[in-house]
Write an enzyme that holds these catalytic residues in place. Structure first.
Site, PDB file in Angstrom:
ATOM      1  N   GLN A 125       0.827  -1.202   0.000  1.00 19.86           N
ATOM      2  CA  GLN A 125       0.000   0.000   0.000  1.00 19.86           C
ATOM      3  C   GLN A 125       0.864   1.256   0.000  1.00 19.86           C
ATOM      4  O   GLN A 125       1.565   1.523   0.980  1.00 19.86           O
ATOM      5  CB  GLN A 125      -0.896  -0.009   1.255  1.00 19.86           C
ATOM      6  CG  GLN A 125      -1.736   1.236   1.417  1.00 19.86           C
ATOM      7  CD  GLN A 125      -2.526   1.210   2.720  1.00 19.86           C
ATOM      8  OE1 GLN A 125      -2.168   0.478   3.648  1.00 19.86           O
ATOM      9  NE2 GLN A 125      -3.578   1.996   2.801  1.00 19.86           N
ATOM     10  N   GLY A 126       0.803   2.035  -1.066  1.00 20.86           N
ATOM     11  CA  GLY A 126       1.639   3.226  -1.156  1.00 20.86           C
ATOM     12  C   GLY A 126       0.853   4.507  -0.935  1.00 20.86           C
ATOM     13  O   GLY A 126       0.448   5.170  -1.901  1.00 20.86           O
ATOM     14  N   TYR A 127       0.631   4.851   0.280  1.00 25.99           N
ATOM     15  CA  TYR A 127      -0.049   6.105   0.623  1.00 25.99           C
ATOM     16  C   TYR A 127       0.947   7.129   1.172  1.00 25.99           C
ATOM     17  O   TYR A 127       1.133   8.200   0.611  1.00 25.99           O
ATOM     18  CB  TYR A 127      -1.145   5.872   1.675  1.00 25.99           C
ATOM     19  CG  TYR A 127      -2.429   5.225   1.177  1.00 25.99           C
ATOM     20  CD1 TYR A 127      -2.504   4.547  -0.039  1.00 25.99           C
ATOM     21  CD2 TYR A 127      -3.593   5.283   1.952  1.00 25.99           C
ATOM     22  CE1 TYR A 127      -3.676   3.956  -0.471  1.00 25.99           C
ATOM     23  CE2 TYR A 127      -4.781   4.689   1.520  1.00 25.99           C
ATOM     24  CZ  TYR A 127      -4.814   4.031   0.311  1.00 25.99           C
ATOM     25  OH  TYR A 127      -5.976   3.450  -0.099  1.00 25.99           O
ATOM     26  N   SER A 128       1.611   6.763   2.291  1.00 22.67           N
ATOM     27  CA  SER A 128       2.463   7.739   2.994  1.00 22.67           C
ATOM     28  C   SER A 128       3.678   8.146   2.171  1.00 22.67           C
ATOM     29  O   SER A 128       4.226   7.359   1.402  1.00 22.67           O
ATOM     30  CB  SER A 128       2.954   7.150   4.318  1.00 22.67           C
ATOM     31  OG  SER A 128       1.882   6.704   5.076  1.00 22.67           O
ATOM     32  N   GLU A 244     -14.376  -3.497   8.372  1.00 25.75           N
ATOM     33  CA  GLU A 244     -13.052  -3.938   8.832  1.00 25.75           C
ATOM     34  C   GLU A 244     -12.428  -2.962   9.831  1.00 25.75           C
ATOM     35  O   GLU A 244     -11.495  -3.329  10.534  1.00 25.75           O
ATOM     36  CB  GLU A 244     -12.095  -4.119   7.647  1.00 25.75           C
ATOM     37  CG  GLU A 244     -12.419  -5.294   6.754  1.00 25.75           C
ATOM     38  CD  GLU A 244     -13.451  -4.950   5.691  1.00 25.75           C
ATOM     39  OE1 GLU A 244     -14.039  -3.846   5.757  1.00 25.75           O
ATOM     40  OE2 GLU A 244     -13.673  -5.785   4.801  1.00 25.75           O
ATOM     41  N   SER A 368      -2.956   7.873  13.251  1.00 27.31           N
ATOM     42  CA  SER A 368      -2.372   7.897  14.600  1.00 27.31           C
ATOM     43  C   SER A 368      -3.454   8.223  15.622  1.00 27.31           C
ATOM     44  O   SER A 368      -4.517   8.741  15.278  1.00 27.31           O
ATOM     45  CB  SER A 368      -1.264   8.952  14.675  1.00 27.31           C
ATOM     46  OG  SER A 368      -1.851  10.233  14.868  1.00 27.31           O
ATOM     47  N   ASN A 369      -3.171   7.923  16.869  1.00 25.25           N
ATOM     48  CA  ASN A 369      -4.208   8.109  17.885  1.00 25.25           C
ATOM     49  C   ASN A 369      -4.622   9.566  18.050  1.00 25.25           C
ATOM     50  O   ASN A 369      -5.778   9.855  18.370  1.00 25.25           O
ATOM     51  CB  ASN A 369      -3.749   7.490  19.205  1.00 25.25           C
ATOM     52  CG  ASN A 369      -3.791   5.965  19.126  1.00 25.25           C
ATOM     53  OD1 ASN A 369      -3.938   5.413  18.030  1.00 25.25           O
ATOM     54  ND2 ASN A 369      -3.688   5.305  20.258  1.00 25.25           N
ATOM     55  N   GLU A 370      -3.694  10.483  17.795  1.00 22.30           N
ATOM     56  CA  GLU A 370      -4.085  11.897  17.850  1.00 22.30           C
ATOM     57  C   GLU A 370      -5.044  12.226  16.709  1.00 22.30           C
ATOM     58  O   GLU A 370      -6.021  12.950  16.893  1.00 22.30           O
ATOM     59  CB  GLU A 370      -2.851  12.812  17.764  1.00 22.30           C
ATOM     60  CG  GLU A 370      -2.022  12.874  19.039  1.00 22.30           C
ATOM     61  CD  GLU A 370      -1.300  11.566  19.320  1.00 22.30           C
ATOM     62  OE1 GLU A 370      -0.884  10.888  18.356  1.00 22.30           O
ATOM     63  OE2 GLU A 370      -1.161  11.209  20.505  1.00 22.30           O
TER      64      GLU A 370
END
Ligand SMILES: Cc1cc2nc3c(=O)[nH]c(=O)nc-3n(C[C@H](O)[C@H](O)[C@H](O)COP(=O)(O)OP(=O)(O)OC[C@H]3O[C@@H](n4cnc5c(N)ncnc54)[C@H](O)[C@@H]3O)c2cc1C
Lengths: 385, 374
Positions: A125-128, A244, A368-370
């Site tokens: 998966q190429g997102y970041s 999911e 991320s959780n933030e």
């Protein structure tokens, strides 16, 4: 004619699934230290599942999937975790398949889906990108139209398993709209064996090769590899995860970690220490309550409902609990909590340090959780700004 | 906003919620609390009668004694709604705890009289069974039935002044007893202490208090079983009430932070505040899930499964309510530190209920003991 699994009562399905998996998942692959084995390490399990027709739990049966309902899928995932089966490279099964089934052309479905099931195509998966993490919509990897091809230049990073994959589904920038940054992003399927692609593994905190950098230098990609509409890929990339999303908060990781903590604590007599008992009780009850909360969302799915944004409360709680359990393992390891190898617990090995390191990641990936808190603030509490 | 989610095919639960909502509009909880606090009272008789009329006091009691014969599911939803509405009359003690003690006791004239009185609100039946540390501590019963007398002191007795009848846990020569004593019995005296949420609790002393004939409700090992199950069901109801307090306090705080403007924008637009609110919301959500789980396990497998779930629910909801209301005060700024602002009352109620029948740490340790004893 394949079986209609959804017609089976839940407990019957659980039994059938568990029995076969327990008999067929090789023992030496159970409860692997690695979260993310590469394809070759687990190939025999991948092919065994494929041969049985059980590799792909949610794809419709016409595409070679099991066509499981969300409720049955939860059972599938629960039993998988309970039996300690290894994670297989599942970007193709979990992300590319659903993406194509929903948005792909007939040709794309016919071409790619069978190759996922056979293991011929292994996806990543190429997102970041280096400068686009949480702020994904700022991504810059460019795809410029040239006849019936796109020419891709740029870089992806943190691409899990790219070093064992031969295909990547990437978000690329095909145009720029100063007002709406989400516009102009396109989903492109790219053959990693194309000239101009370089994949470089990045050793992670556990000193394993697990994620990579992927460089694109004038890589030519057929225009037919666009999924959906050019410039309109953002929403489609975001929508690919449906029910999911519940699994980002599935209790299996903290459950496993707690079972190791108990082994360690028993071996070291920690349960006789009232201070440990108190800390343990908190962790134990957090896990117990996480299961109750997971059930509450699973029930929505079982009764045919759809998950709301509130489901990510599970991800927050689960990932933070996983961290705290592993922190407690180091606490009771005492002076030993500086060794990189496993700890002995009455003759069994406990991979405390491995889990401690592993537990850093889930709070970062998958939003991320933030970022999850930012989203919940708007979506659930309706907070301004 | 978080609430307990149960199947509600026939709409009973929605009706219960609505009925509490309507009641609270006519009798705002905060106002009643302040009035009772000012009067130094332990219970508001008028409100109590109205609650009896609404059918809330005998929810789980047998229909032939005026109850509604419903389950802990309906009780949990009612208690949650009481928590939300900040209706702070001692329903948990006088209706749920005393009701549970009596409901499972052998049928008999006295037991039936008390149960009828609980359900219709005509009797205020309180229980005297705790020692100064909160654990079960029976008073001494001397002599033999029908010439029994009681000596000793019980603590944490709810509505000690208004009570008409006292259920007393006693230890006689031949074991445990559960007896009932009229509030005006000879040798019975009450000392009261104010509670944080504007009521009083009593220490009830018995100095040779006679037990009239026919007033022994249960004897022997059965008494411990009655007590244990009354504690369990009350804990679960308290958990639900705490979840209600928690959710409502969260709602109030979300609304407040959306309308309070500083630096030219609502304070709810600041990320530090948003993340706090999200965590508070998560805690309330988990409290509700824990309550649902406890109700379902109690009604399902029951036994140990139900006990574990109940311990978890009371611990979770107590922590959530106390933690949420504490943060809520902070997010109200100085306004939160005033007596006038209701949010402080939610915090006081949360602390009070959290301290009733076991604080989270004690409950968690009990959970682990029970689970690991298998
Ligand atoms: C093990 C692992 C596997 C991964 N696999 C893949 C993969 O296969 N494919 C892929 O595309 N990506 C993958 N990722 C990348 C992942 O999606 C990103 O790490 C994630 O989106 C965060 O981006 P970042 O790392 O650039 O951190 P940053 O966005 O730079 O964030 C750094 C810190 O700042 C915080 N932060 C950022 N923005 C805000 C804000 N607005 N408010 C408050 N705090 C903020 C973050 O929470 C974080 O703590 C993986 C990551 C990990 C750790």
């Amino acid at each position: 004619m394949q079986t209609d699994w959804n017609a089976l009562p839940d407990e019957d399905f659980r039994h059938v699934f568990r029995t076969w998996v327990d008999e067929n998942c090789p023992r030496h692959l159970r409860f692997m230290r690695k979260q993310r084995p590469v394809f070759d390490e687990v190939a025999e399990w991948y092919h065994a599942l494929a041969a049985k027709g059980w590799l792909s739990p949610v794809w419709p049966r016409e595409h070679g999937g099991m066509g499981l309902s969300a409720a049955k899928h939860i059972i599938y995932v629960e039993e998988w975790a309970r039996l300690g089966c290894p994670r297989i490279p599942d970007h193709g099964i979990g992300l590319v398949g659903p993406l194509l089934i929903r948005y792909g052309t007939q040709e794309q479905k016919d071409h790619y889906l069978p190759k996922i099931l056979s293991g011929e195509h292994v996806w990543c998966q190429g997102y970041s990108e280096p400068n686009s993490g949480s702020d994904l919509a700022s991504l810059k990897t460019a795809a410029v139209r040239d006849g019936d091809h796109f020419v891709v230049n740029g870089q992806k990073i943190w691409t899990t398993l790219a070093h064992c994959a031969n295909w990547i589904f990437a978000l690329v920038r095909t145009s720029r709209d100063e007002k709406v940054r989400q516009k102009g992003i396109t989903v492109l399927l790219i053959d990693l064996t194309s000239p101009g692609v370089t994949v470089r593994p990045i050793p992670n905190l556990r000193e394993e090769a697990d994620f990579c950098e992927v460089f694109f230098d004038n890589v030519r990609v057929p225009a037919a590899n666009v999924v959906g509409v050019v410039d309109e890929g953002w929403n489609l990339a975001k929508a690919v995860l449906g029910h999911e999303r519940i699994f980002l908060g599935a209790p299996s990781r903290p459950e496993y970690a707690l079972s190791r903590l108990i082994m360690l604590a028993e071996a070291r007599g920690a349960f006789d220490d009232p201070a440990f008992r108190s800390r343990y009780a908190r962790l134990r009850l957090d896990l117990y309550d996480l299961c109750s909360a997971f059930d509450r969302f699973a029930k929505v799915l079982r009764t045919g409902g759809e998950l709301g944004g509130d489901v990510s409360v599970l991800k927050l709680f689960c990932t933070e609990l996983y961290q705290r359990i592993t922190e407690e393992m180091l606490e009771i390891a005492g002076e030993e909590a500086r060794f990189a190898d496993d700890l002995d617990a009455n003759g069994s090995e406990v991979d405390a340090m491995n889990l401690y390191l592993d537990a850093r990641a889930p709070a970062i990936f998958g939003g991320s959780n933030e970022i999850q808190r930012n989203i919940l603030a708007k979506a659930v509490l309706g907070l301004p700004g | 906003m978080p609430k307990t989610m149960f199947d509600d095919e026939d709409g009973t639960l929605a009706m219960l919620r609505d009925s509490v909502g309507g009641f609270a509009e006519a009798h705002p909880g905060a106002k009643a609390l302040r009035a009772r606090r000012k009067a130094g009272g332990d219970l508001d008789r008028g409100l109590w009668s109205a609650m009896a009329e609404a059918g809330w006091l005998g929810l789980m009691l047998p229909a032939n004694l005026g109850g509604a014969d419903l389950s802990i599911r309906e009780q949990a939803v009612l208690s949650e709604a009481l928590g939300r509405a900040l209706l702070t009359e001692p329903v948990a003690q006088l209706a749920i705890f005393s009701g549970a003690l009596l409901r499972d006791a052998p049928a008999g004239e006295e037991r039936d009289r008390l149960l009828r009185g609980i359900a219709d609100g005509s009797l205020l039946v309180t229980a005297a069974w705790q020692g100064a540390g909160g654990k079960a501590a029976p008073v001494k019963a001397s002599g033999a039935h029908p010439a029994l007398t009681l000596t000793g002191t019980c603590h944490f007795v709810a509505a000690p002044v208004s009570a008409t009848d006292v259920l007393v846990l006693a230890e006689g020569d031949r074991g445990r007893l559960l007896v009932s004593v009229p509030a005006g019995a000879g040798g019975l005296s009450v000392t009261t202490r104010p509670t944080l949420d504007g009521a009083v609790l009593g220490a009830v002393a018995f100095a040779g208090t006679p037990v009239e004939s026919g007033r022994v409700i249960a004897a022997g090992a059965e008494v411990d079983g009655l007590l244990a199950s009354a504690i369990e069901v009350t804990r679960l109801a308290l958990a639900a009430e705490l979840a209600g307090v928690a959710s409502r306090a969260l709602e109030i705080t979300v609304d407040y932070t959306k309308q309070r403007v500083q630096f030219g924008k609502p304070i709810a637009s600041f990320q530090a505040i948003q993340h706090r609110l999200v965590d508070m919301w998560g805690d309330a959500e988990f409290a509700c899930c824990a309550v649902v789980n406890a109700v379902e396990r109690t009604l399902g497998a029951g036994g140990r499964d139900g006990r574990l779930a109940t311990l978890a629910a009371k611990a979770r909801a107590g922590d959530a309510a106390v933690g949420i209301t504490r943060r809520a005060i902070h997010l109200h700024g100085a306004m939160g530190f005033t007596d006038e602002c209701d949010i402080g009352l939610y915090m006081k109620r949360a602390v009070n209920l959290n301290a009733t029948l076991g604080q989270p740490e004690e409950l968690r340790l009990a959970f682990v003991d029970l689970e690991r004893s298998a």
